[in-house]
Design an enzyme around this catalytic site. Sequence first.
Site, PDB file in Angstrom:
ATOM      1  N   SER A   1       1.023  -1.556  -0.179  1.00 21.51           N
ATOM      2  CA  SER A   1      -0.083   0.103   0.194  1.00 21.51           C
ATOM      3  C   SER A   1       0.891   1.094   0.324  1.00 21.51           C
ATOM      4  O   SER A   1       2.477   1.658   0.408  1.00 21.51           O
ATOM      5  CB  SER A   1      -1.149   0.084   1.075  1.00 21.51           C
ATOM      6  N   ASP A   2       0.176   2.708  -0.468  1.00 26.70           N
ATOM      7  CA  ASP A   2       0.814   3.867  -0.176  1.00 26.70           C
ATOM      8  C   ASP A   2       1.024   3.970   1.350  1.00 26.70           C
ATOM      9  O   ASP A   2      -0.321   3.166   2.201  1.00 26.70           O
ATOM     10  CB  ASP A   2       0.050   4.941  -1.214  1.00 26.70           C
ATOM     11  N   TRP A   3       1.774   4.626   2.139  1.00 25.57           N
ATOM     12  CA  TRP A   3       1.704   4.766   3.427  1.00 25.57           C
ATOM     13  C   TRP A   3       0.797   5.337   3.842  1.00 25.57           C
ATOM     14  O   TRP A   3       0.862   6.722   3.682  1.00 25.57           O
ATOM     15  CB  TRP A   3       2.712   5.516   3.501  1.00 25.57           C
ATOM     16  N   GLY A   4      -0.236   4.755   4.587  1.00 22.20           N
ATOM     17  CA  GLY A   4      -1.548   5.462   5.275  1.00 22.20           C
ATOM     18  C   GLY A   4      -2.640   5.364   3.985  1.00 22.20           C
ATOM     19  O   GLY A   4      -3.898   5.577   4.307  1.00 22.20           O
ATOM     20  N   GLY A   5      -2.754   4.093   3.040  1.00 23.14           N
ATOM     21  CA  GLY A   5      -3.433   3.962   2.095  1.00 23.14           C
ATOM     22  C   GLY A   5      -5.364   3.259   2.202  1.00 23.14           C
ATOM     23  O   GLY A   5      -5.079   3.067   1.590  1.00 23.14           O
TER      24      GLY A   5
END
Length: 716
Positions: free
Chosen positions: A240-244
Amino acid sequence: MENQNGYELLKERAKSLAVMLTLEEKIGMIHGAHLFSTQGVERLGIPPLVMSDGPMGVRQEFEPDHWKAVGGSADYATYLPCNSALAATWNRDLASATGSVLGAEARGRGKDIILAPGINIKRSPLCGRNFEYFSEDPYLTGELAVCFIQGIQQWDVAACVKHFAVNNQETQRLWTEVEIDEAALREIYLPAFYECLTRGKSLSVMGAYNKLYGEHCCQSQYLLNDLLRKEWSYEGVVVSDWGGVHDTKLAAMSELDIEMSVTDNFDEYYMASPLKKAVEEGSIPECRIDEKVTRILALMMQLHMIGGREKTERKSGAYNVPEHRQTALETARESIVLLKNERKILPLDEKRPQKILLVGENAQRFHSNGGGSAEMKALYEISPLMGIKMLLGGNVKVDFIQGYKSTAKEPEDGVNWQEKSLEDGGGHGRDNQKESQSLAQERAELRREAVALAKAYETVIYVGGLNHDYDSEGLDRSDMTLPYEQDLLIQALLEVKPDMVVVLIGGSPVEMGAWIDKAPAVLWSYYAGMEGGTALAEVLFGRVNPSGKLPETFYKSHKDCSAHLVGEFAGEKTVSYKEGIFVGYRFNETFGVKPEFCFGHGLSYTCFEYKEAVYEASESGSYITCTITNTGERAGAELVQVYRMVRGQDILPMPEEVSELQNMRPSKELAGFGKIYLNPGETGQIKIAVKGKVDTSVLGVGSSVEQICIVVDKES
Ligand code: BGC
């Protein structure tokens, strides 16, 4: 890397390892246990997966649980030209050499996954992260990114191609929902991902923050399950993107493998304790976790991280070695684009004793340490001023005056923006107005001083443009104007020095209308890495003949770009891509928009003549062969661009109903490219593979200065 049978075997081995793991151990492997790594399983010799940004070099180290730079000297690294610069070379060999440097350095720094390349399409010139991306054209992006990935992965490090998908703005990037018809999605925004994951065999891919068709991309059934796994048969790891990630069940049931984020409550991530609980309660089947873990273990085997022979088989990489700097220099040289050169002002003569004045903050400014997650702790960075002084030596007086003042803050030591990057929707547009007013007087004074000084110099070189206060993650520009009142400065300088050379450095195009007619010579440089200043000096003084070409349109104003003219940019809750497939030059060529400099533009110090372009098609594919002569007096490289063009399609009026665009085809599309190096007077032949199916409707081939067109029938 393994072929299909090899991979099946590997997967079997990974499966048999996965059954030995407890639920808790498996959960530890599928979410961030630190900011850039997962949890290992020590008792079975499974190490954590260690990741790092990013496209321009291996990022500095952070403390495992805080966004605090570790500091010290061990994490300075080779600073490479940004992906836009790489794209401006249009050179596949340089893309793979640059990727290889990044892979070697990532391994050398002990990383397993390097979070690069960024391949999102440049839909609007205002997107703050455009400097991390390649182009507005999917074919150019895919061709170069595939080579870049193959370069990285030679080093037992996984590339992580990002951000999947339609992550084309920073404003409200965590929540914006992209509205796009599927045909445009598949024709423009997905092909480069498809190429990178299938032909390029990128071992991992990062989901995007934004939403598509009602789902967050990092937990999307449509993107991850239906498209990636089922349709494309992709077996690599999805990060995932960071916090996605936003939901435990949706993430677990999607084909996402690893959840990463920016906060330090690692155990509370959606795919951490909440997921363990859900499995224990029976609301999520454990086999979903097993599949993710199996893919992660298979990746580890591919990278020789586990499997018994990791100490002897895994490549150790290297960083900060001289050859890496040489590659950075070679790429920088080919990335510089000569936009304009009237009266042969360039190249300047380095032999003539002279005194030179450089005006503009970018002559001195370092760019490596900004931009967001792509920031670098560069081993060094040669500024334009330093590069020019290094080239000319001590007998030429090279002076500098600031000319304009930016408001960009130097990043404070030890403080990182990323900790707060999930606040306020993750990104916003910029308020230019506020900035310029507060400094107006100071800038007028700086301008006056620079103009007065310039009069006393024979040669004046302006070095301005943008910096990472503008080209930045989490921030879109509001327009394309040059910041810090540079237009006023350039105009005033050209009044007193009509031969002044203008050099612009930036990650995305700027407006030049206020002075372009008066400026005889203009050079463009994307952020070109640690040797950017050296390369620039070599081009200015003719030691290198420029061969860079624009990988994107340089509009007169952002308002001419189809994303703004027809679609929306930047959307807040939703953003509608009403322009469909008509992105960049596809729109301009079809509907007659005249940009300042078009896609593919770039001049040379020599001239080339094209002859005898021939199209041949066989079962194995289709090709253009062309004979080219260097008719000038300098050695140089010519980029040959091949376009597929519709016969007799004059410039069309924009349809009254935007929806009609769906039934139309662009009049021109990039279909192939290749570079040829020729000495003065030399004639050579180049064979260029043409993209797509063998075309039976080819009516002929035409060539003009700079490009070859394969003319096809309207109906094809
Ligand atoms: C960016 C990613 C980056 C990640 C880790 C996010 O803010 O969107 O591109 O890889 O942070 O730093």
